[in-house]
Design an enzyme around this catalytic site. Structure first.
Site, mmCIF file in Angstrom:
data_model
loop_
_atom_site.group_PDB
_atom_site.id
_atom_site.type_symbol
_atom_site.label_atom_id
_atom_site.label_comp_id
_atom_site.label_asym_id
_atom_site.label_seq_id
_atom_site.Cartn_x
_atom_site.Cartn_y
_atom_site.Cartn_z
ATOM 1 N N ASP A 148 5.669 -3.960 -2.696
ATOM 2 C CA ASP A 148 7.016 -4.172 -1.442
ATOM 3 C C ASP A 148 8.396 -4.238 -1.809
ATOM 4 O O ASP A 148 8.410 -4.984 -2.162
ATOM 5 C CB ASP A 148 6.232 -5.447 -0.711
ATOM 6 C CG ASP A 148 5.142 -5.771 0.110
ATOM 7 O OD1 ASP A 148 5.489 -4.368 1.259
ATOM 8 O OD2 ASP A 148 4.565 -6.221 0.501
ATOM 9 N N LYS A 182 6.289 0.174 -0.777
ATOM 10 C CA LYS A 182 5.886 -0.477 1.285
ATOM 11 C C LYS A 182 6.790 -1.002 1.851
ATOM 12 O O LYS A 182 7.167 -2.245 1.286
ATOM 13 C CB LYS A 182 4.601 -0.991 1.603
ATOM 14 C CG LYS A 182 4.435 -1.229 2.518
ATOM 15 C CD LYS A 182 3.048 -1.708 2.424
ATOM 16 C CE LYS A 182 3.097 -3.303 2.153
ATOM 17 N NZ LYS A 182 3.487 -4.384 3.127
ATOM 18 N N GLU A 187 8.300 -2.596 6.333
ATOM 19 C CA GLU A 187 7.914 -2.824 7.413
ATOM 20 C C GLU A 187 8.985 -2.687 8.497
ATOM 21 O O GLU A 187 10.193 -2.046 7.802
ATOM 22 C CB GLU A 187 8.165 -4.767 7.526
ATOM 23 C CG GLU A 187 7.002 -5.147 6.928
ATOM 24 C CD GLU A 187 7.236 -6.925 6.881
ATOM 25 O OE1 GLU A 187 8.095 -7.051 7.516
ATOM 26 O OE2 GLU A 187 6.019 -7.306 5.162
ATOM 27 N N GLU A 193 -1.183 -4.015 11.380
ATOM 28 C CA GLU A 193 -1.522 -5.397 10.283
ATOM 29 C C GLU A 193 -1.441 -6.038 11.813
ATOM 30 O O GLU A 193 -0.716 -5.804 12.899
ATOM 31 C CB GLU A 193 -0.589 -6.208 9.272
ATOM 32 C CG GLU A 193 -0.656 -7.288 9.680
ATOM 33 C CD GLU A 193 -0.006 -8.369 8.366
ATOM 34 O OE1 GLU A 193 0.771 -7.873 7.757
ATOM 35 O OE2 GLU A 193 -0.017 -9.434 8.029
HETATM 36 O O1 KIV Z 1 2.642 -8.794 0.915
HETATM 37 C C1 KIV Z 1 1.019 -8.604 1.524
HETATM 38 O O2 KIV Z 1 0.974 -9.291 0.445
HETATM 39 C C2 KIV Z 1 0.803 -7.455 2.743
HETATM 40 C C3 KIV Z 1 -0.245 -7.419 3.032
HETATM 41 C C4 KIV Z 1 -0.897 -7.952 4.016
HETATM 42 C C5 KIV Z 1 -1.035 -5.709 3.372
HETATM 43 O O3 KIV Z 1 2.558 -7.197 2.973
#
Ligand code: KIV
Length: 276
Positions: free
Chosen positions: A87, A117, A119, A186
């Protein structure tokens, strides 16, 4: 031990094409990552949820890039097969494309992730486009986006009106157009997730988005019962490790206090110790 072929982005696309579901869980350290990888997980996500489940923060907002690099390194050292996604934490990609390139680059170069990843939908499409164009694969994340907890007035289910569902579908299409290789959906209604999944050629990975997504992700601490009494309504507890650790800790304390641990050993090769 048998060598397993590394999962690549192409394999996820193939799975969608063949109608095979994609299994993804979060991991934050080497010990759990090794177990999940050996179990055959397709994707391991070093989520910024690490801030809430492992670092004791109330939201994901305080998580830094250094935190993410640290945990991503730990997970990547133990991952042989799963696709490793890390992330991008809050404020590491929202302030500009150049910033995002440098920060995503650290997760790949130092952390060992294969992809990042982030958002958001249309607001980050230019960043996604740029990262993909320089060879950094991006997984999108729309619907309930925890880094926007204050803007959303809490962790609320999203896309519940026809208008917001249409906006979410647009965001998903924009992410695909910008080059994202998959998108997390989500906390949105099952039917909205079904429509998004049918509209995209890239895989959707659901969390609280029903069974029609191409894959599912859970926070591993929720799935393994490590988050105390709280369990998000959409999650499922596959093990109660919290209970097991509690029992084990109490047994250890009891043994130490009663002198049952350690046991006295009979030394077969006694060494003479001379005290000066
Ligand atoms: O940070 C995380 O664990 C997430 C998942 C919930 C998709 O983004």
């Amino acid at each position: 031990m048998a060598e397993h072929k590394r999962i690549r982005i192409r394999d996820l696309n193939e799975k969608k094409r063949r109608g095979e579901k994609i299994a993804m869980l979060t991991a934050y350290d080497s010990a759990i990552a090794r177990l999940l990888d050996r179990a055959g997980m397709d994707v391991l996500l070093v989520g910024d949820s690490v801030g809430m489940v492992a670092l004791g923060y109330e939201t994901t907002l305080p998580v830094t890039l250094d935190d993410m690099v640290h945990h991503t390194k730990a997970v990547s050292r133990a991952t042989r097969r799963a696709l490793l996604v890390a992330d991008m934490p809050f404020l590491t990609y929202q302030a500009g494309v150049d910033d995002a390139v440098r920060n995503a680059g650290r997760l790949i170069q130092e952390g060992g992730a294969a992809a990042v990843k982030m958002e958001g939908g249309r607001a980050i499409a230019d960043v996604v486009d740029r990262l993909v164009s320089i060879g950094i694969p991006v997984m999108g994340h729309i619907g309930l986006t925890p880094q926007s907890v204050h803007q959303m007035s809490g962790y609320r289910r999203q896309a519940r009106t026809a208008e917001s569902a249409a906006a979410l579908l647009d965001d998903a299409r924009l992410l695909e157009h910008a080059g994202a290789f998959a998108v997390v959906l989500e906390s949105i209604p099952d039917e909205v997730a079904r429509e998004v999944t049918a509209s995209l050629s890239i895989p959707t990975i659901g969390i609280g988005a029903g069974p029609h997504c191409d894959g599912q992700v859970l926070v591993s601490y929720d799935a393994f019962g490590l988050t105390g009494d709280y369990l998000p309504p959409f999650a499922r507890k596959y093990a109660d490790l919290g209970r097991i650790i509690d029992d084990a800790a109490r047994a250890y304390i009891d043994d130490v206090r009663r002198g049952r641990f350690p046991e006295a050993r009979v030394d077969t090769h006694p060494v003479e110790v001379t005290l000066e």
